[in-house]
Write an enzyme that holds these catalytic residues in place. Structure first.
Site, PDB file in Angstrom:
ATOM      1  N   ASP A  15      -0.856 135.303  28.025  1.00 36.99           N
ATOM      2  CA  ASP A  15      -0.546 135.270  26.612  1.00 36.99           C
ATOM      3  C   ASP A  15       0.363 133.811  26.999  1.00 36.99           C
ATOM      4  O   ASP A  15       1.724 133.917  27.249  1.00 36.99           O
ATOM      5  CB  ASP A  15       0.632 136.730  26.178  1.00 36.99           C
ATOM      6  N   ALA A  44      -3.772 146.064  29.248  1.00 41.00           N
ATOM      7  CA  ALA A  44      -3.112 145.886  30.761  1.00 41.00           C
ATOM      8  C   ALA A  44      -2.188 146.316  29.807  1.00 41.00           C
ATOM      9  O   ALA A  44      -0.766 146.917  30.624  1.00 41.00           O
ATOM     10  CB  ALA A  44      -2.837 144.897  30.848  1.00 41.00           C
ATOM     11  N   GLU A 141     -11.252 145.175  23.279  1.00 34.06           N
ATOM     12  CA  GLU A 141     -11.175 143.492  23.841  1.00 34.06           C
ATOM     13  C   GLU A 141     -12.048 143.803  24.484  1.00 34.06           C
ATOM     14  O   GLU A 141     -12.077 142.308  25.418  1.00 34.06           O
ATOM     15  CB  GLU A 141     -10.224 142.681  23.894  1.00 34.06           C
ATOM     16  N   GLY A 221       2.890 150.184   9.321  1.00 35.77           N
ATOM     17  CA  GLY A 221       4.498 149.385   9.411  1.00 35.77           C
ATOM     18  C   GLY A 221       5.224 150.411   9.635  1.00 35.77           C
ATOM     19  O   GLY A 221       5.100 151.541   9.519  1.00 35.77           O
ATOM     20  N   ALA A 222       6.638 149.385   8.366  1.00 36.02           N
ATOM     21  CA  ALA A 222       7.779 149.893   8.875  1.00 36.02           C
ATOM     22  C   ALA A 222       7.692 151.186   7.658  1.00 36.02           C
ATOM     23  O   ALA A 222       8.820 151.647   6.921  1.00 36.02           O
ATOM     24  CB  ALA A 222       7.953 148.772   7.381  1.00 36.02           C
ATOM     25  N   ASP A 245      10.174 140.611  17.404  1.00 32.30           N
ATOM     26  CA  ASP A 245       9.161 140.681  17.691  1.00 32.30           C
ATOM     27  C   ASP A 245       8.048 141.349  17.908  1.00 32.30           C
ATOM     28  O   ASP A 245       8.255 142.307  18.587  1.00 32.30           O
ATOM     29  CB  ASP A 245       8.583 139.809  19.523  1.00 32.30           C
ATOM     30  N   ASP A 251       0.420 148.538  20.854  1.00 34.00           N
ATOM     31  CA  ASP A 251       0.422 149.135  22.217  1.00 34.00           C
ATOM     32  C   ASP A 251       0.358 150.050  23.098  1.00 34.00           C
ATOM     33  O   ASP A 251       0.648 150.996  22.926  1.00 34.00           O
ATOM     34  CB  ASP A 251      -0.737 147.783  23.841  1.00 34.00           C
ATOM     35  N   ALA A 281      10.419 148.399  21.185  1.00 35.37           N
ATOM     36  CA  ALA A 281       9.620 147.394  22.065  1.00 35.37           C
ATOM     37  C   ALA A 281       9.413 146.637  20.758  1.00 35.37           C
ATOM     38  O   ALA A 281      10.196 144.478  21.146  1.00 35.37           O
ATOM     39  CB  ALA A 281       7.826 147.718  21.301  1.00 35.37           C
ATOM     40  N   ARG A 284      12.962 143.555  21.186  1.00 39.39           N
ATOM     41  CA  ARG A 284      13.190 142.927  21.980  1.00 39.39           C
ATOM     42  C   ARG A 284      11.930 142.097  21.859  1.00 39.39           C
ATOM     43  O   ARG A 284      10.751 141.862  21.355  1.00 39.39           O
ATOM     44  CB  ARG A 284      12.469 143.514  23.228  1.00 39.39           C
TER      45      ARG A 284
END
Length: 317
Positions: A15, A44, A141, A221-222, A245, A251, A281, A284
């Site tokens: 990334d 991953a 992917e 989402g929210a 972020d 994932d 997640a 951070r």
């Protein structure tokens, strides 16, 4: 007895992340932050997220024989993922170009690289991994024909979880193997195609179920998520956090849900736990480095009353 709680089959990317004040329009150049390089890729990411939570995890993927490939292998091993299924060579390691704005939302462009060389033959050669895994998770992917081969390689008692991202129409044989199919609003609409599904997520879930999956999870989402199966449709609340972020949070949601399903949780219970993992997640920066341990998720539960509060921190699922 299964050797692995979760086998993840999917992508492994480096990334390349740049922070921007706003994302550029067509033909526009904007200045960004210093470039940061992180291990990523949906496959991953899911493997690391599950291993951080305590799942016995293996990854089947392909990386290049280059510095980015070594970065990815090191990150998997550091998290406790078994990399016996990671193949090396054939093309450069895949790369994701990511911009993150001040709200934490991101835009991503992926160059598949070695991910595009993960073949159905590679899947069939890894039959021992499928025979010893309780749950198998995949994304899009990697080539679609490889994902179809994954669904065909499942052991009789294992469970298949698919997040069709990036989305595309799916063959019936693949949809029929999903338990669950995990989609956000955009992914749901792509898979539904021209089907008349209405404006409510509950309607999307029911029409998706009619296409063949044994169960469906729609992330909102929210607004949390909803789960749907032959038993009905249930809303799952999210957790109140301030997102910085969103990279990789979806994932971590998929990985947590897959692991909990394998441990015997109901679909609604697994989705509720996964929503709490995703909530940690997004507080951070980065993808894999943002994924919490089980102890950190338990701490969030204590602070938020077991995750019953509504999130106001941005869309992360």
């Amino acid at each position: 007895m299964y050797d692995y709680d979760l086998l993840v089959v999917g992508s492994a990317n480096a990334d390349l992340v740049i922070g921007v004040e706003r994302r550029p329009g067509a033909g526009e150049t904007v200045l960004g932050s210093d470039l940061a390089v992180h291990p990523g890729g949906k496959g991953a990411n899911q493997a690391v997220a599950a291993a951080r939570l305590g799942a016995r995890t293996a990854l089947l993927a392909r990386v290049g024989d280059d510095a980015n490939g070594r970065l990815l292998l090191d990150s998997q091993r550091a998290a406790g993922v078994d990399t016996v299924g990671v193949l090396v060579g054939g093309a450069p390691t895949g790369v994701a170009l990511i911009t993150v704005d001040p709200s934490g939302d991101n835009s991503i462009v992926v160059s598949p690289g070695a991910n595009g060389r993960l073949t159905p033959e590679d899947v069939r050669a890894a039959a021992c991994l499928f025979q010893t895994s309780r749950v198998v998770s995949a994304q899009l992917e990697i080539p679609l024909e490889t994902v179809v081969a994954v669904a065909a390689s499942l052991s009789p008692d294992s469970r298949f979880v698919l997040n069709p991202s990036p989305p595309r129409p799916l063959p019936a044989v693949l949809l029929a193997a999903c338990d669950p199919l995990i989609v956000n609003e955009h992914e749901a609409k792509v898979i539904l195609g021209d089907a008349e599904a209405g404006d409510r997520p509950e309607d999307w879930a029911r029409v998706l179920l009619a296409k063949g999956p044994k169960s469906v999870v729609v992330t909102l989402g929210a607004e949390g998520a909803l789960v749907a199966s032959a038993e009905g449709v249930v809303r799952v609340p999210s957790v109140k956090v301030t997102a910085v972020d969103t990279t990789g949070a979806g994932d971590s949601f998929t990985a947590a849900l897959a692991w909990k399903l394998g441990a015997g949780a109901s679909l609604a219970e697994a989705a509720a736990y996964a929503a709490r993992v995703g909530a940690v997640a997004v507080t951070r920066r980065g993808a894999q480095e943002s994924f919490p341990t089980a102890q950190e998720v338990a701490s969030l539960d204590q602070e938020s009353g077991n995750g019953a509060e509504e999130s106001q921190g941005g869309e992360f699922l």
